[in-house]
Scaffold this motif. Structure first.
Motif, PDB file in Angstrom:
ATOM      1  N   THR A 109       0.841  -1.194   0.000  1.00 53.76           N
ATOM      2  CA  THR A 109       0.000   0.000   0.000  1.00 53.76           C
ATOM      3  C   THR A 109       0.872   1.239   0.000  1.00 53.76           C
ATOM      4  OG1 THR A 109      -1.725  -1.155   1.243  1.00 53.76           O
ATOM      5  CG2 THR A 109      -1.793   1.245   1.256  1.00 53.76           C
ATOM      6  N   VAL A 110       0.583   2.164  -0.900  1.00 52.93           N
ATOM      7  CA  VAL A 110       1.259   3.462  -0.849  1.00 52.93           C
ATOM      8  C   VAL A 110       0.810   4.163   0.425  1.00 52.93           C
ATOM      9  CG1 VAL A 110       1.525   5.714  -1.946  1.00 52.93           C
ATOM     10  CG2 VAL A 110       1.421   3.643  -3.351  1.00 52.93           C
ATOM     11  N   THR A 111       1.756   4.454   1.294  1.00 52.35           N
ATOM     12  CA  THR A 111       1.411   5.066   2.576  1.00 52.35           C
ATOM     13  C   THR A 111       1.960   6.481   2.696  1.00 52.35           C
ATOM     14  OG1 THR A 111       1.270   4.579   4.956  1.00 52.35           O
ATOM     15  CG2 THR A 111       3.399   4.208   3.880  1.00 52.35           C
ATOM     16  N   GLY A 112       2.676   6.931   1.662  1.00 55.25           N
ATOM     17  CA  GLY A 112       3.173   8.306   1.613  1.00 55.25           C
ATOM     18  C   GLY A 112       3.815   8.580   0.270  1.00 55.25           C
ATOM     19  N   ASN A 113       3.770   9.848  -0.162  1.00 51.64           N
ATOM     20  CA  ASN A 113       4.345  10.208  -1.461  1.00 51.64           C
ATOM     21  C   ASN A 113       4.938  11.609  -1.454  1.00 51.64           C
ATOM     22  OD1 ASN A 113       2.006  11.764  -1.448  1.00 51.64           O
ATOM     23  ND2 ASN A 113       0.879  10.338  -2.766  1.00 51.64           N
ATOM     24  N   SER A 114       5.343  12.092  -0.269  1.00 52.29           N
ATOM     25  CA  SER A 114       5.821  13.469  -0.165  1.00 52.29           C
ATOM     26  C   SER A 114       7.092  13.699  -0.965  1.00 52.29           C
ATOM     27  CB  SER A 114       6.049  13.843   1.302  1.00 52.29           C
ATOM     28  OG  SER A 114       7.027  13.004   1.890  1.00 52.29           O
ATOM     29  N   GLY A 115       7.875  12.644  -1.223  1.00 55.95           N
ATOM     30  CA  GLY A 115       9.107  12.803  -1.986  1.00 55.95           C
ATOM     31  C   GLY A 115       8.978  12.398  -3.440  1.00 55.95           C
ATOM     32  N   LEU A 116       7.766  12.168  -3.919  1.00 53.67           N
ATOM     33  CA  LEU A 116       7.583  11.636  -5.277  1.00 53.67           C
ATOM     34  C   LEU A 116       8.056  12.626  -6.342  1.00 53.67           C
ATOM     35  CD1 LEU A 116       6.545   9.484  -7.198  1.00 53.67           C
ATOM     36  CD2 LEU A 116       4.235  10.369  -6.884  1.00 53.67           C
ATOM     37  N   ALA A 117       7.629  13.867  -6.255  1.00 52.96           N
ATOM     38  CA  ALA A 117       7.995  14.846  -7.282  1.00 52.96           C
ATOM     39  C   ALA A 117       9.469  15.218  -7.200  1.00 52.96           C
ATOM     40  CB  ALA A 117       7.131  16.093  -7.142  1.00 52.96           C
ATOM     41  N   ARG A 118       9.978  15.410  -5.995  1.00 47.80           N
ATOM     42  CA  ARG A 118      11.343  15.912  -5.839  1.00 47.80           C
ATOM     43  C   ARG A 118      12.405  14.834  -5.945  1.00 47.80           C
ATOM     44  NH1 ARG A 118      13.689  19.600  -0.803  1.00 47.80           N
ATOM     45  NH2 ARG A 118      15.795  19.858  -1.653  1.00 47.80           N
ATOM     46  N   PHE A 119      12.157  13.691  -5.308  1.00 49.18           N
ATOM     47  CA  PHE A 119      13.196  12.664  -5.214  1.00 49.18           C
ATOM     48  C   PHE A 119      12.870  11.380  -5.973  1.00 49.18           C
ATOM     49  CE2 PHE A 119      13.541  15.058  -1.145  1.00 49.18           C
ATOM     50  CZ  PHE A 119      14.770  15.641  -1.389  1.00 49.18           C
ATOM     51  N   GLY A 120      11.670  11.286  -6.546  1.00 53.71           N
ATOM     52  CA  GLY A 120      11.297  10.060  -7.234  1.00 53.71           C
ATOM     53  C   GLY A 120      11.178   8.891  -6.290  1.00 53.71           C
ATOM     54  N   GLU A 121      10.557   9.101  -5.135  1.00 54.32           N
ATOM     55  CA  GLU A 121      10.422   8.030  -4.157  1.00 54.32           C
ATOM     56  C   GLU A 121       9.004   7.974  -3.602  1.00 54.32           C
ATOM     57  OE1 GLU A 121      13.518   9.236  -1.420  1.00 54.32           O
ATOM     58  OE2 GLU A 121      12.056  10.186  -0.096  1.00 54.32           O
ATOM     59  N   VAL A 122       8.627   6.759  -3.209  1.00 56.04           N
ATOM     60  CA  VAL A 122       7.286   6.484  -2.689  1.00 56.04           C
ATOM     61  C   VAL A 122       7.437   5.636  -1.434  1.00 56.04           C
ATOM     62  CG1 VAL A 122       5.055   5.399  -3.157  1.00 56.04           C
ATOM     63  CG2 VAL A 122       6.324   6.497  -5.018  1.00 56.04           C
ATOM     64  N   GLU A 123       6.688   5.971  -0.396  1.00 58.49           N
ATOM     65  CA  GLU A 123       6.673   5.141   0.806  1.00 58.49           C
ATOM     66  C   GLU A 123       5.570   4.098   0.673  1.00 58.49           C
ATOM     67  OE1 GLU A 123       8.007   8.958   3.470  1.00 58.49           O
ATOM     68  OE2 GLU A 123       6.258   8.810   2.161  1.00 58.49           O
ATOM     69  N   ALA A 124       5.946   2.828   0.833  1.00 57.51           N
ATOM     70  CA  ALA A 124       4.991   1.731   0.682  1.00 57.51           C
ATOM     71  C   ALA A 124       5.083   0.821   1.898  1.00 57.51           C
ATOM     72  CB  ALA A 124       5.271   0.947  -0.595  1.00 57.51           C
ATOM     73  N   ALA A 125       3.974   0.169   2.200  1.00 56.51           N
ATOM     74  CA  ALA A 125       3.901  -0.633   3.418  1.00 56.51           C
ATOM     75  C   ALA A 125       3.271  -1.984   3.159  1.00 56.51           C
ATOM     76  CB  ALA A 125       3.107   0.107   4.498  1.00 56.51           C
ATOM     77  N   PHE A 126       3.725  -2.967   3.912  1.00 55.77           N
ATOM     78  CA  PHE A 126       3.070  -4.265   3.983  1.00 55.77           C
ATOM     79  C   PHE A 126       1.873  -4.136   4.922  1.00 55.77           C
ATOM     80  CE2 PHE A 126       7.414  -5.227   2.869  1.00 55.77           C
ATOM     81  CZ  PHE A 126       7.357  -6.361   2.071  1.00 55.77           C
ATOM     82  N   GLY A 127       0.758  -4.768   4.554  1.00 50.16           N
ATOM     83  CA  GLY A 127      -0.376  -4.865   5.472  1.00 50.16           C
ATOM     84  C   GLY A 127      -1.208  -3.615   5.616  1.00 50.16           C
ATOM     85  N   GLY A 128      -1.173  -2.702   4.652  1.00 54.93           N
ATOM     86  CA  GLY A 128      -2.039  -1.534   4.701  1.00 54.93           C
ATOM     87  C   GLY A 128      -1.351  -0.284   5.203  1.00 54.93           C
ATOM     88  N   ARG A 129      -2.103   0.782   5.247  1.00 59.65           N
ATOM     89  CA  ARG A 129      -1.612   2.103   5.623  1.00 59.65           C
ATOM     90  C   ARG A 129      -1.003   2.099   7.026  1.00 59.65           C
ATOM     91  NH1 ARG A 129      -3.010   7.468   4.186  1.00 59.65           N
ATOM     92  NH2 ARG A 129      -4.619   6.731   2.755  1.00 59.65           N
ATOM     93  N   LEU A 130       0.020   2.907   7.222  1.00 58.08           N
ATOM     94  CA  LEU A 130       0.677   3.039   8.522  1.00 58.08           C
ATOM     95  C   LEU A 130       0.197   4.305   9.227  1.00 58.08           C
ATOM     96  CD1 LEU A 130       4.363   2.125   7.556  1.00 58.08           C
ATOM     97  CD2 LEU A 130       2.515   0.601   8.298  1.00 58.08           C
ATOM     98  N   PHE A 131       0.062   4.208  10.560  1.00 63.10           N
ATOM     99  CA  PHE A 131      -0.405   5.342  11.363  1.00 63.10           C
ATOM    100  C   PHE A 131       0.657   5.774  12.360  1.00 63.10           C
ATOM    101  CE2 PHE A 131      -4.378   4.157   9.578  1.00 63.10           C
ATOM    102  CZ  PHE A 131      -5.187   5.278   9.635  1.00 63.10           C
ATOM    103  N   GLN A 132       0.654   7.060  12.673  1.00 62.95           N
ATOM    104  CA  GLN A 132       1.545   7.590  13.696  1.00 62.95           C
ATOM    105  C   GLN A 132       1.311   6.858  15.019  1.00 62.95           C
ATOM    106  OE1 GLN A 132       3.926   9.881  13.573  1.00 62.95           O
ATOM    107  NE2 GLN A 132       3.600  10.808  11.550  1.00 62.95           N
ATOM    108  N   ALA A 133       2.405   6.581  15.714  1.00 61.25           N
ATOM    109  CA  ALA A 133       2.303   5.837  16.969  1.00 61.25           C
ATOM    110  C   ALA A 133       1.406   6.550  17.980  1.00 61.25           C
ATOM    111  CB  ALA A 133       3.695   5.622  17.558  1.00 61.25           C
ATOM    112  N   THR A 134       1.537   7.883  18.093  1.00 56.68           N
ATOM    113  CA  THR A 134       0.762   8.622  19.091  1.00 56.68           C
ATOM    114  C   THR A 134      -0.592   9.083  18.558  1.00 56.68           C
ATOM    115  OG1 THR A 134       2.136  10.524  18.480  1.00 56.68           O
ATOM    116  CG2 THR A 134       2.666   9.384  20.542  1.00 56.68           C
ATOM    117  N   GLU A 135      -0.952   8.657  17.361  1.00 58.42           N
ATOM    118  CA  GLU A 135      -2.340   8.804  16.925  1.00 58.42           C
ATOM    119  C   GLU A 135      -3.184   7.719  17.573  1.00 58.42           C
ATOM    120  OE1 GLU A 135      -5.794  10.082  15.167  1.00 58.42           O
ATOM    121  OE2 GLU A 135      -3.866  11.121  15.203  1.00 58.42           O
TER     122      GLU A 135
END
Length: 545
Positions: A109-135
Motif C-alpha cells: 500500500t502506498v502510505t506516503g508520497n511526499s518525496g515523489l515529485a522531488r526525489f522520485g520516491e514512494v513510501e509503501a507498506a506491507f499490510g495496509g496504511r501506517l499510522f503515527q504511533a501517538t495517533e
C-alpha cells in the motif's frame, strides 16, 4: 556505483546473511559495468553512512560497501531474485537482504508520497496504511511497539537516481497525472528492486516499473446528515503579496503573482466544495483585515466564485489581538446561515505570544433558523519543528524527549490548559457552555495536549459521531490527525456527523500550486493538494437536543 550479488548457485546458503554488496565505482571510470555482467572487484571494505539514525532508534545503520580500486568484467552471468511475501520480524532484520535483488509478492500500500515529485520516491507498506504511533496510543510502550512495527513494514521505493526533480518518473508506466496520481492508499503488486539503506530508512532501488493494481480515487467533498456545516481548514500559507498584485515573493506561500492566482483557484475550489456555514482557518497571512489583506483577497475570490451563494464574511479581530507570528487564524461565516453574537475575542498572551504560537480566536454565533447560541474557537498551536536551543537541559519539556511528541510539547500542553481556563471565564459573554474547538493543534490524538483536553471534559467530535479511525495529515509515510474538532459535553448531543475530506494529505506535492521544478501538466484548479492538511467538517443540529 553498482550492486553485486552471489551468482546463481554460488550463495553461501545462510539466509541470515546478505549475498550482496554495494561497489563504489564512479560513473566515468572504466570498465563500464552493465546489469548482468560477471565481475571481479578489488578494493577495501567500508561502511557508508556513518551510522545513519533510523526513524526508529533500533540501532544506527551503515551500508557495507567495497571502495573499489579495480573492476574486471569476466563475462555474463545471472543471479536469483529473492521473493518475499511479508516483512521480516523486525526492522533490523532487513539487513540480511542488504544489496540483494528482491521481489515483493505481497500487495503493498502506498502510505506516503511526499518525496515523489522531488526525489522520485514512494513510501509503501506491507499490510495496509501506517499510522503515527501517538495517533493510536499515548506515549509509552504501546506507542513504541507500534513505531517499531511501522519501521519493519515500511519500504521506501526509490527511483535508483540521485538527482532531484526528475524529468520523468520512469517507474510509473502511466506517468504521474490527475488520473494516475498515486495517492496514498493506492495498491502495488510485484514490486522489484535492490535493497539498500539511506537517510534513515530501508529503500528498494527499483529495477522495474511499478505495477499499480489500484489507484486510490480522489474523493468528492463530504457532507453531514443535518444541521449547520462547521469546518476547519488549514490554508497552508495563504499570502497575497502587497495586495496590489506585487510584493512577491513573500515570507511564506506563493513566490509570484501567477503562483498566488493558482493557489487562490485551488483554495476557492476546496472551500466551494465544502461550503461550510462557519469555518475556522489557519495559516492565513497576518496582515490585517483591510481591503489589501490576504483575508480580503480570499473572501472576494470565494464570494465571486459562488455567485448568489457568496455571502461569506469574516469576524473582526480586536486590534493587536492576532499576535506577532507571520500567520494567524481566522473565522468566516455565511450571513444567510448564522449571525455573530457580540464581538470576537482573542487570547493574545503567554503561552500564545511565544514565537510560532498563534492567538486563539473565539466568536459566539446564533443560527438564523432554529438554534441556540454557541461559541467557535479557531486554534493553531505551536508546531513540532524548529526545536529549542541545544543549551536547554535535556529534560526540558520543550526538548524532544524521544517519545514521538517531538519538540515544544510542554508549550502545547500549557496552551491547552490556558485555552480551557480562558474559555471557562466566558470571554465572549455569550453565557453558554456550547463550544467547539477547531484547528491545527500540532498534536496527534493521543499526545499530551489532546489527552489533557479530554481529561478536562472536551470530547472528540469524530468519536461522538462514530466516524471511526480518521486522519488529516501524512508525514514520513505515517497518517494521523494534527487537526481536531473538540466539543463540550453541552454541545456533543448536537453533533449530527463528522467527516474528513481527504483532498490534500494523500496527494503528492506535484499537484499543488507551485511552478518551480513542476511539470506544466500537473497543475489544475481543482481542490486536490490545496494544502498539506485535510479539512474537517462536522454537523451541528440543534433539533437533536
Amino acid at each position: 556505483g553498482f550492486f553485486v550479488q552471489d551468482a546463481a548457485g554460488a550463495d553461501d546458503g545462510d539466509a541470515d546473511t546478505s549475498d550482496g554488496v554495494f561497489v563504489q565505482w564512479k560513473r566515468d571510470k572504466t570498465p563500464k559495468v552493465r546489469r548482468g555482467d560477471r565481475v571481479r572487484v578489488t578494493g577495501k571494505v567500508v561502511e557508508l553512512g556513518a551510522g545513519d539514525q533510523g526513524v526508529i532508534d533500533i540501532q544506527p545503520q551503515t551500508v557495507t560497501a567495497i571502495a573499489a580500486t579495480a573492476v574486471e568484467v569476466l563475462g555474463r552471468g545471472g543471479v536469483n531474485v529473492t521473493e518475499i511475501s511479508e516483512p521480516p520480524a523486525s526492522g533490523a532484520q532487513w539487513e540480511r537482504f542488504e544489496s540483494m535483488w528482491l521481489r515483493v509478492t505481497a500487495t503493498m500500500t502506498v502510505t506516503g508520497n511526499s518525496g515523489l515529485a522531488r526525489f522520485g520516491e514512494v513510501e509503501a507498506a506491507f499490510g495496509g496504511r501506517l499510522f503515527q504511533a501517538t495517533e493510536r496510543h499515548a506515549p509509552g510502550p504501546e506507542a513504541q511497539a507500534l513505531a517499531v512495527d511501522n519501521a519493519r513494514r515500511l519500504l521506501v521505493l526509490d527511483d535508483n537516481r540521485r538527482g532531484e526533480f526528475p524529468a520523468n518518473h520512469w517507474f510509473l508506466a502511466d506517468g504521474l497525472s490527475a488520473t494516475a496520481s498515486l495517492r496514498a492508499g493506492s495498491l502495488l503488486e510485484d514490486v522489484e528492486g535492490v535493497l539498500n539503506y539511506g537517510f534513515g530508512r530501508w529503500r528498494l532501488q527499483l529495477t522495474e516499473e511499478l505495477s499499480v493494481s489500484q489507484h486510490a480515487l480522489r474523493p468528492p467533498a463530504p457532507t453531514v446528515p443535518t444541521g449547520l456545516r462547521i469546518a476547519s481548514v488549514n490554508l497552508e500559507n495563504f499570502f497575497n503579496g502587497n495586495g496590489r498584485g506585487a510584493g512577491f515573493p513573500t515570507p511564506r506561500g506563493a513566490t509570484s503573482v501567477k503562483e498566488f492566482q493558482r493557489q487562490t483557484s485551488k483554495t476557492v475550489a476546496l472551500l466551494s466544495g465544502l461550503l461550510p456555514d462557519i469555518m475556522a482557518t489557519s495559516e492565513l497571512e497576518n496582515d490585517g483585515q483591510d481591503a489589501r489583506s490576504a483575508e480580503a483577497a480570499l473572501l472576494k475570490a470565494l464570494n465571486a466564485a459562488l455567485g448568489e451563494r457568496g455571502d461569506y464574511r469574516s469576524v473582526s479581530i480586536p486590534d493587536g489581538a492576532s499576535g506577532k507570528d507571520q500567520i494567524r487564524v481566522g473565522l468566516f461565516y455565511r450571513q444567510s446561515k448564522v449571525q455573530p453574537v457580540g464581538a470576537a475575542v482573542a487570547l493574545n498572551e503567554v503561552p500564545f505570544q511565544q514565537g510560532g504560537s498563534r492567538a486563539p480566536l473565539a466568536q459566539a454565533f446564533r443560527p438564523l433558523v432554529g438554534g441556540d447560541r454557541f461559541v467557535v474557537v479557531a486554534n493553531h498551536f505551536k508546531s513540532k519543528g524548529s526545536c529549542p536551543p541545544a543549551d536547554q537541559p535535556a529534560d526540558h519539556g520543550d526538548r524532544d524527549q524521544n517519545d514521538f511528541q517531538s519538540c515544544w510539547n510542554a508549550t502545547r500542553v500549557a496552551s491547552a490548559q490556558r485555552l480551557h481556563d480562558w474559555l471557562h471565564t466566558d470571554p465572549t459573554g455569550a453565557g453558554t457552555e456550547r463550544m467547539v474547538l477547531l484547528g491545527d493543534f500540532n498534536s496527534y490524538a493521543q499526545e499530551d495536549p489532546l489527552r489533557l483536553l479530554y481529561d478536562l471534559g472536551w470530547r472528540d467530535a469524530f468519536e461522538v459521531a462514530g466516524a471511526g479511525e480518521v486522519y488529516s495529515y501524512v508525514y514520513a509515510g505515517l497518517a494521523g490527525r494534527l487537526d481536531h474538532a473538540l466539543v463540550t459535553a453541552a454541545l456533543a448531543p448536537m453533533i449530527s456527523g463528522a467527516a474528513v475530506w481527504h483532498a490534500n494529505a494523500d496527494e503528492a506535492e506535484a499537484f499543488d500550486y507551485r511552478i518551480n521544478q513542476r511539470q506544466a501538466g500537473w497543475y489544475s484548479p481543482e481542490p486536490y493538494r490545496t494544502s498539506d492538511h485535510d479539512p474537517l467538517l462536522i454537523g451541528l443540529d440543534f433539533s437533536r437536543r
